[in-house]
Design a protein around this motif. Structure first.
Motif, PDB file in Angstrom:
ATOM      1  N   LYS A   1      37.455   8.867  46.323  1.00 52.25           N
ATOM      2  CA  LYS A   1      37.715   8.879  44.879  1.00 52.25           C
ATOM      3  C   LYS A   1      37.074  10.101  44.231  1.00 52.25           C
ATOM      4  CE  LYS A   1      37.211   6.209  40.614  1.00 52.25           C
ATOM      5  NZ  LYS A   1      36.783   4.932  39.987  1.00 52.25           N
ATOM      6  N   ALA A   2      35.815  10.382  44.576  1.00 49.97           N
ATOM      7  CA  ALA A   2      35.121  11.547  44.008  1.00 49.97           C
ATOM      8  C   ALA A   2      35.819  12.844  44.402  1.00 49.97           C
ATOM      9  CB  ALA A   2      33.661  11.558  44.455  1.00 49.97           C
ATOM     10  N   GLN A   3      36.268  12.926  45.656  1.00 53.77           N
ATOM     11  CA  GLN A   3      36.926  14.142  46.131  1.00 53.77           C
ATOM     12  C   GLN A   3      38.268  14.360  45.439  1.00 53.77           C
ATOM     13  OE1 GLN A   3      36.784  13.223  50.326  1.00 53.77           O
ATOM     14  NE2 GLN A   3      34.897  14.369  50.655  1.00 53.77           N
ATOM     15  N   ILE A   4      39.008  13.274  45.234  1.00 53.91           N
ATOM     16  CA  ILE A   4      40.295  13.386  44.536  1.00 53.91           C
ATOM     17  C   ILE A   4      40.076  13.822  43.095  1.00 53.91           C
ATOM     18  CG2 ILE A   4      42.335  12.141  43.723  1.00 53.91           C
ATOM     19  CD1 ILE A   4      41.877  10.231  46.163  1.00 53.91           C
ATOM     20  N   LEU A   5      39.139  13.154  42.405  1.00 53.13           N
ATOM     21  CA  LEU A   5      38.882  13.487  41.003  1.00 53.13           C
ATOM     22  C   LEU A   5      38.315  14.892  40.846  1.00 53.13           C
ATOM     23  CD1 LEU A   5      37.426  10.112  39.672  1.00 53.13           C
ATOM     24  CD2 LEU A   5      39.686  11.095  39.218  1.00 53.13           C
ATOM     25  N   GLY A   6      37.549  15.347  41.841  1.00 57.98           N
ATOM     26  CA  GLY A   6      37.025  16.708  41.795  1.00 57.98           C
ATOM     27  C   GLY A   6      38.135  17.736  41.831  1.00 57.98           C
ATOM     28  N   MET A   7      39.205  17.426  42.553  1.00 56.81           N
ATOM     29  CA  MET A   7      40.335  18.340  42.679  1.00 56.81           C
ATOM     30  C   MET A   7      41.386  18.095  41.598  1.00 56.81           C
ATOM     31  SD  MET A   7      42.758  18.969  46.015  1.00 56.81           S
ATOM     32  CE  MET A   7      43.659  17.433  45.888  1.00 56.81           C
ATOM     33  N   ARG A   8      41.587  16.784  41.266  1.00 54.43           N
ATOM     34  CA  ARG A   8      42.616  16.407  40.299  1.00 54.43           C
ATOM     35  C   ARG A   8      42.050  15.435  39.264  1.00 54.43           C
ATOM     36  NH1 ARG A   8      47.978  16.711  41.270  1.00 54.43           N
ATOM     37  NH2 ARG A   8      47.963  16.238  39.034  1.00 54.43           N
ATOM     38  N   PRO A   9      41.247  15.931  38.325  1.00 53.86           N
ATOM     39  CA  PRO A   9      40.673  15.048  37.303  1.00 53.86           C
ATOM     40  C   PRO A   9      41.718  14.498  36.340  1.00 53.86           C
ATOM     41  CG  PRO A   9      40.176  17.334  36.795  1.00 53.86           C
ATOM     42  CD  PRO A   9      40.795  17.329  38.162  1.00 53.86           C
ATOM     43  N   ASP A  10      42.937  15.020  36.437  1.00 57.42           N
ATOM     44  CA  ASP A  10      44.005  14.609  35.521  1.00 57.42           C
ATOM     45  C   ASP A  10      44.805  13.412  36.029  1.00 57.42           C
ATOM     46  OD1 ASP A  10      44.867  16.306  37.616  1.00 57.42           O
ATOM     47  OD2 ASP A  10      46.742  16.714  36.574  1.00 57.42           O
ATOM     48  N   ILE A  11      44.451  12.876  37.219  1.00 58.81           N
ATOM     49  CA  ILE A  11      45.169  11.706  37.715  1.00 58.81           C
ATOM     50  C   ILE A  11      44.232  10.497  37.769  1.00 58.81           C
ATOM     51  CG2 ILE A  11      46.798  13.097  39.045  1.00 58.81           C
ATOM     52  CD1 ILE A  11      45.336  12.358  41.580  1.00 58.81           C
ATOM     53  N   GLU A  12      44.804   9.330  37.903  1.00 63.76           N
ATOM     54  CA  GLU A  12      44.027   8.085  37.935  1.00 63.76           C
ATOM     55  C   GLU A  12      43.835   7.646  39.379  1.00 63.76           C
ATOM     56  OE1 GLU A  12      44.248   3.427  36.383  1.00 63.76           O
ATOM     57  OE2 GLU A  12      45.890   4.821  35.928  1.00 63.76           O
ATOM     58  N   VAL A  13      42.622   7.255  39.722  1.00 64.12           N
ATOM     59  CA  VAL A  13      42.342   6.743  41.067  1.00 64.12           C
ATOM     60  C   VAL A  13      42.008   5.265  40.946  1.00 64.12           C
ATOM     61  CG1 VAL A  13      40.946   6.972  43.158  1.00 64.12           C
ATOM     62  CG2 VAL A  13      41.470   9.013  41.786  1.00 64.12           C
ATOM     63  N   VAL A  14      42.793   4.428  41.616  1.00 66.62           N
ATOM     64  CA  VAL A  14      42.577   2.981  41.553  1.00 66.62           C
ATOM     65  C   VAL A  14      42.036   2.471  42.883  1.00 66.62           C
ATOM     66  CG1 VAL A  14      44.358   2.626  39.808  1.00 66.62           C
ATOM     67  CG2 VAL A  14      44.965   2.465  42.235  1.00 66.62           C
ATOM     68  N   ASP A  15      41.355   1.341  42.810  1.00 65.85           N
ATOM     69  CA  ASP A  15      40.733   0.753  43.989  1.00 65.85           C
ATOM     70  C   ASP A  15      41.749  -0.089  44.761  1.00 65.85           C
ATOM     71  OD1 ASP A  15      38.337   0.257  45.556  1.00 65.85           O
ATOM     72  OD2 ASP A  15      38.452  -1.794  44.826  1.00 65.85           O
ATOM     73  N   VAL A  16      41.675  -0.026  46.087  1.00 65.60           N
ATOM     74  CA  VAL A  16      42.531  -0.863  46.923  1.00 65.60           C
ATOM     75  C   VAL A  16      41.702  -1.395  48.086  1.00 65.60           C
ATOM     76  CG1 VAL A  16      43.365   1.120  48.282  1.00 65.60           C
ATOM     77  CG2 VAL A  16      44.699  -0.998  48.235  1.00 65.60           C
ATOM     78  N   ARG A  17      41.893  -2.664  48.408  1.00 60.74           N
ATOM     79  CA  ARG A  17      41.161  -3.312  49.500  1.00 60.74           C
ATOM     80  C   ARG A  17      42.138  -3.915  50.497  1.00 60.74           C
ATOM     81  NH1 ARG A  17      36.108  -1.236  49.246  1.00 60.74           N
ATOM     82  NH2 ARG A  17      35.594  -0.944  47.060  1.00 60.74           N
ATOM     83  N   GLY A  18      41.601  -4.348  51.642  1.00 58.06           N
ATOM     84  CA  GLY A  18      42.420  -4.995  52.655  1.00 58.06           C
ATOM     85  C   GLY A  18      42.625  -4.119  53.871  1.00 58.06           C
ATOM     86  N   ASN A  19      43.283  -4.666  54.888  1.00 56.99           N
ATOM     87  CA  ASN A  19      43.560  -3.888  56.093  1.00 56.99           C
ATOM     88  C   ASN A  19      44.669  -2.878  55.818  1.00 56.99           C
ATOM     89  OD1 ASN A  19      46.032  -5.274  56.297  1.00 56.99           O
ATOM     90  ND2 ASN A  19      45.163  -6.851  57.628  1.00 56.99           N
ATOM     91  N   ILE A  20      45.018  -2.078  56.809  1.00 57.02           N
ATOM     92  CA  ILE A  20      45.985  -1.003  56.585  1.00 57.02           C
ATOM     93  C   ILE A  20      47.346  -1.544  56.163  1.00 57.02           C
ATOM     94  CG2 ILE A  20      47.308   0.834  57.730  1.00 57.02           C
ATOM     95  CD1 ILE A  20      44.739   1.577  59.217  1.00 57.02           C
ATOM     96  N   ASP A  21      47.810  -2.625  56.803  1.00 62.54           N
ATOM     97  CA  ASP A  21      49.098  -3.220  56.430  1.00 62.54           C
ATOM     98  C   ASP A  21      49.099  -3.656  54.964  1.00 62.54           C
ATOM     99  OD1 ASP A  21      50.766  -3.023  58.627  1.00 62.54           O
ATOM    100  OD2 ASP A  21      49.862  -4.736  59.629  1.00 62.54           O
ATOM    101  N   THR A  22      48.003  -4.296  54.553  1.00 63.44           N
ATOM    102  CA  THR A  22      47.882  -4.765  53.165  1.00 63.44           C
ATOM    103  C   THR A  22      47.944  -3.599  52.191  1.00 63.44           C
ATOM    104  OG1 THR A  22      46.563  -6.686  53.823  1.00 63.44           O
ATOM    105  CG2 THR A  22      46.386  -5.984  51.529  1.00 63.44           C
ATOM    106  N   ARG A  23      47.242  -2.533  52.519  1.00 61.05           N
ATOM    107  CA  ARG A  23      47.211  -1.368  51.624  1.00 61.05           C
ATOM    108  C   ARG A  23      48.583  -0.695  51.539  1.00 61.05           C
ATOM    109  NH1 ARG A  23      41.158   1.261  52.067  1.00 61.05           N
ATOM    110  NH2 ARG A  23      40.086  -0.688  52.514  1.00 61.05           N
ATOM    111  N   LEU A  24      49.266  -0.604  52.668  1.00 60.41           N
ATOM    112  CA  LEU A  24      50.604  -0.014  52.663  1.00 60.41           C
ATOM    113  C   LEU A  24      51.584  -0.868  51.856  1.00 60.41           C
ATOM    114  CD1 LEU A  24      50.797   1.134  56.394  1.00 60.41           C
ATOM    115  CD2 LEU A  24      50.649   2.636  54.395  1.00 60.41           C
ATOM    116  N   ASN A  25      51.436  -2.176  51.962  1.00 63.13           N
ATOM    117  CA  ASN A  25      52.294  -3.072  51.182  1.00 63.13           C
ATOM    118  C   ASN A  25      52.028  -2.925  49.689  1.00 63.13           C
ATOM    119  OD1 ASN A  25      53.626  -4.159  53.398  1.00 63.13           O
ATOM    120  ND2 ASN A  25      52.149  -5.826  53.658  1.00 63.13           N
TER     121      ASN A  25
END
Length: 217
Positions: free
Chosen positions: A43-67
């Motif tokens: 999240k910090a790395q994304i915001l450091g490069m793109r402070p103009d976008i929103e970073v949201v939290d996601v949890r779960g295994n890889i399948d859950t996140r892809l869904n």
């Protein structure tokens, strides 16, 4: 009783990856776009490069996140390449992120093998899959993390690699918002790799006084 650490098998790709069904690159996401990750470092790395976008939290295994990427129609998702590779989902990867900017978490892509201390009978069975270089690299990155005092409460990254007898270690530290990011690299002979990783941690800690404050720029 207790556990005995044997080492690590060959390391998977340590990089982070960008997965998107809309854009070819993290850079291409428009202002106010939405990217999901479960990592405070990412999240910090994304915001450091793109402070103009929103970073949201996601949890779960890889399948859950892809869904969830499909369900919520996010513009992108950041995951570890290693997990995607191990599940044979390489075709889903849109972009591999540059490890010199998006410095991976220490030991990302590595597996550590531990056995019950009393089971010395299985050491000979497991030893053939232990990779000497991967085990060494993991030790160096863990040394960096210990020296930094990192405990997953602040964004921290470290990536070490060996290039013709030279160890090259990149370290990363940031405040939570990504407005004060520090990336440093140190190189030297592999024989002094541990002391180099400690020195790199000290270099980053020297910048830490600024990490709790937002940049004025």
């Amino acid at each position: 009783s207790g556990l005995r650490y044997l080492g690590s098998p060959k390391r998977e790709d340590a990089r982070d990856v960008f997965i998107s069904k809309k854009y070819r690159s993290l850079i291409n996401i428009p202002k106010k776009g939405v990217v999901a990750t479960g990592s405070i470092r990412r999240k910090a790395q994304i915001l450091g490069m793109r402070p103009d976008i929103e970073v949201v939290d996601v949890r779960g295994n890889i399948d859950t996140r892809l869904n969830k990427l499909d369900q919520y129609k996010w513009d992108g998702l950041i995951l570890a390449a290693a997990g995607i590779h191990r599940l044979n989902f390489k075709n889903l990867i849109t972009e591999y992120l540059d490890y010199k900017i998006h410095v991976p978490a220490p030991c990302q892509g590595s597996l550590g093998i531990e056995i019950a201390s009393h089971r010395s009978d299985i050491i000979d069975i497991l030893n053939p899959i232990i990779d000497e270089e991967a085990t060494f690299i993991s030790k160096i990155e863990r040394t960096f993390l210990r020296s930094l005092g990192g405990d997953c409460t602040i964004p921290v990254g470290c990536y070490a690699r060996i290039d013709r007898g030279t160890i090259k270690i990149i370290g990363y530290i940031s405040n939570m918002e990504g407005t004060n990011q520090v990336i440093e690299q140190i190189n030297g002979d592999i024989s002094i790799a541990e002391s180099l990783s400690k020195r790199l941690a000290k270099m980053l800690l020297n910048h830490q006084i600024n990490l709790g404050k937002k940049s004025d720029s």
